[in-house]
Motif scaffolding. Structure first.
Motif, PDB file in Angstrom:
ATOM      1  N   UNK A 156      -4.713  -4.783  -6.089  1.00 26.39           N
ATOM      2  CA  UNK A 156      -4.335  -3.547  -5.231  1.00 26.39           C
ATOM      3  C   UNK A 156      -2.873  -3.374  -5.012  1.00 26.39           C
ATOM      4  N   UNK A 157      -2.588  -2.159  -5.351  1.00 29.34           N
ATOM      5  CA  UNK A 157      -1.063  -1.756  -5.154  1.00 29.34           C
ATOM      6  C   UNK A 157      -1.071  -1.124  -3.638  1.00 29.34           C
ATOM      7  N   UNK A 158      -0.553  -2.269  -2.755  1.00 34.73           N
ATOM      8  CA  UNK A 158      -0.699  -1.938  -1.506  1.00 34.73           C
ATOM      9  C   UNK A 158       0.878  -1.932  -0.898  1.00 34.73           C
ATOM     10  N   UNK A 159       1.460  -0.690  -0.732  1.00 37.52           N
ATOM     11  CA  UNK A 159       2.943  -0.737  -0.632  1.00 37.52           C
ATOM     12  C   UNK A 159       3.128  -1.423   0.778  1.00 37.52           C
ATOM     13  N   UNK A 160       2.614  -1.039   1.684  1.00 37.71           N
ATOM     14  CA  UNK A 160       2.497  -1.936   3.065  1.00 37.71           C
ATOM     15  C   UNK A 160       1.309  -2.824   3.163  1.00 37.71           C
ATOM     16  N   UNK A 161       1.456  -3.938   3.686  1.00 37.95           N
ATOM     17  CA  UNK A 161       0.094  -4.687   4.127  1.00 37.95           C
ATOM     18  C   UNK A 161      -0.727  -3.603   4.778  1.00 37.95           C
ATOM     19  N   UNK A 206       6.475   4.167 -10.700  1.00 37.98           N
ATOM     20  CA  UNK A 206       6.042   2.839 -11.449  1.00 37.98           C
ATOM     21  C   UNK A 206       4.605   2.482 -10.495  1.00 37.98           C
ATOM     22  N   UNK A 207       4.946   2.650  -9.266  1.00 38.51           N
ATOM     23  CA  UNK A 207       3.746   2.166  -8.276  1.00 38.51           C
ATOM     24  C   UNK A 207       2.657   3.240  -8.707  1.00 38.51           C
ATOM     25  N   UNK A 208       3.005   4.439  -8.799  1.00 36.97           N
ATOM     26  CA  UNK A 208       1.778   5.313  -8.920  1.00 36.97           C
ATOM     27  C   UNK A 208       0.956   4.905 -10.090  1.00 36.97           C
ATOM     28  N   UNK A 209       1.674   4.639 -11.247  1.00 32.42           N
ATOM     29  CA  UNK A 209       1.065   4.386 -12.422  1.00 32.42           C
ATOM     30  C   UNK A 209       0.288   3.144 -12.465  1.00 32.42           C
ATOM     31  N   UNK A 210       0.906   2.187 -11.974  1.00 32.84           N
ATOM     32  CA  UNK A 210       0.345   0.710 -11.711  1.00 32.84           C
ATOM     33  C   UNK A 210      -1.064   0.828 -10.972  1.00 32.84           C
ATOM     34  N   UNK A 211      -0.925   1.573  -9.918  1.00 29.19           N
ATOM     35  CA  UNK A 211      -2.106   1.581  -9.104  1.00 29.19           C
ATOM     36  C   UNK A 211      -3.152   2.465  -9.478  1.00 29.19           C
ATOM     37  N   UNK A 212      -3.109   3.446 -10.261  1.00 27.80           N
ATOM     38  CA  UNK A 212      -3.945   4.415 -10.962  1.00 27.80           C
ATOM     39  C   UNK A 212      -4.627   3.528 -12.183  1.00 27.80           C
TER      40      UNK A 212
END
Length: 282
Positions: free
Chosen positions: A9-14, A253-259
């Motif tokens: 999971x790419x969770x920006x905030x817990x 980067x976060x968007x790509x990793x999450x998707x």
């Protein structure tokens, strides 16, 4: 914003998938998150200025469609807000937590959070039509809740039942339901319309949301959720720092990793055709 680790999971905030399973307080949190999603959707629907226009250049159009981020102007604002709040709230707390709590203890707490969420994984495995995976999830929960001392020790992993991920959004993905546009929910991180709906489903599937009051359970719920949130943020402290430090565009980067990660996990569930009976039975 968790990184691509075992949490998948790419969770920006817990406050995402790793911290889903506590009764009364989590029910309020789930409602708050779902309300945030609905409010965001209504805001997006009513604000044409929040929509990125489709480029006419073929290469740019292909990149636009691959990103699936038609609400990028608003999403970037929510991302910047979350970064700012995290910088002065969760990140300092997580750093102090890492300094004060030994790694084995943090690992045990992470195991407990994961074990508490195992029933949600089980029900989603059933919903995805994967009985072997559902059996593994059920075995993990039984073993870790007993021999594993309430989930603090991941005994099931050594017994041949490693953890696997599943949630409502992934189950909907295995049914062929499209994700809808990418969303960055304020203070909650990367998501999509489908994953937001899936989160609401998970709240309904979690048995901990139906535990009656009393016997100190309210106090436990608060302690469990707060500790789980801090522990999750601490687990991804270095990952997030590295993204912010090294990435040319941390948001992208976060968007790509999450998707990519969500697609990879959904594909692994869809392509899991193992026999229902475990190997050791034969």
């Amino acid at each position: 914003m968790g990184s691509v680790t075992d949490d998948q999971q790419i969770a920006f905030l817990p406050g995402s998938s790793a911290c889903q399973s506590a009764p009364r307080r989590n029910r309020r949190y789930g409602a708050a998150r779902f309300s945030t999603l609905v409010l965001s959707a209504l805001t997006l629907a009513g604000c044409a200025s929040m929509v990125s226009p489709k480029p006419k250049d073929p290469d740019a159009l292909a990149e636009y469609e691959e990103a699936n981020d038609k609400y990028e102007p608003l999403n970037r604002k929510m991302y910047n807000l979350s970064v700012w709040v995290d910088k002065y709230s969760m990140r300092p707390v997580a750093k102090a937590y890492v300094w004060a709590v030994p790694r084995p203890v943090r690992s045990s707490l992470g195991n407990m959070v994961r074990t508490m969420n195992e029933p949600v994984v089980f029900f989603n495995d059933v919903g995805a039509g994967k009985p072997r995976r559902a059996g593994d999830s059920f075995a993990r929960w039984c073993i870790n809740m007993t021999v594993g001392i309430g989930g603090f020790i991941d005994v099931a992993k050594y017994a041949g039942y490693p953890h696997h991920d599943n949630d409502g959004g992934l189950t909907l993905a295995t049914w062929g339901i499209p994700s809808g546009p990418y969303l960055f929910l304020p203070m909650m991180g990367p998501s999509s319309i489908r994953d937001g709906i899936g989160y609401g489903i998970d709240q309904g599937l979690s048995p901990w949301n139906y535990v009656p009051r009393g016997y100190g359970l309210i106090t436990f719920n608060w302690a469990y959720n707060i500790m789980g949130t801090i522990n999750t943020r601490a687990d991804h402290l270095d990952d997030l720092d590295q993204v912010q430090r090294d990435a040319l565009d941390p948001y992208a980067t976060i968007r790509s990793a999450y998707q990519q990660q969500r697609k990879a996990v959904a594909d692994s569930i869809r392509n899991d055709h193992r026999a229902t009976v475990p190997d050791w039975y034969n």
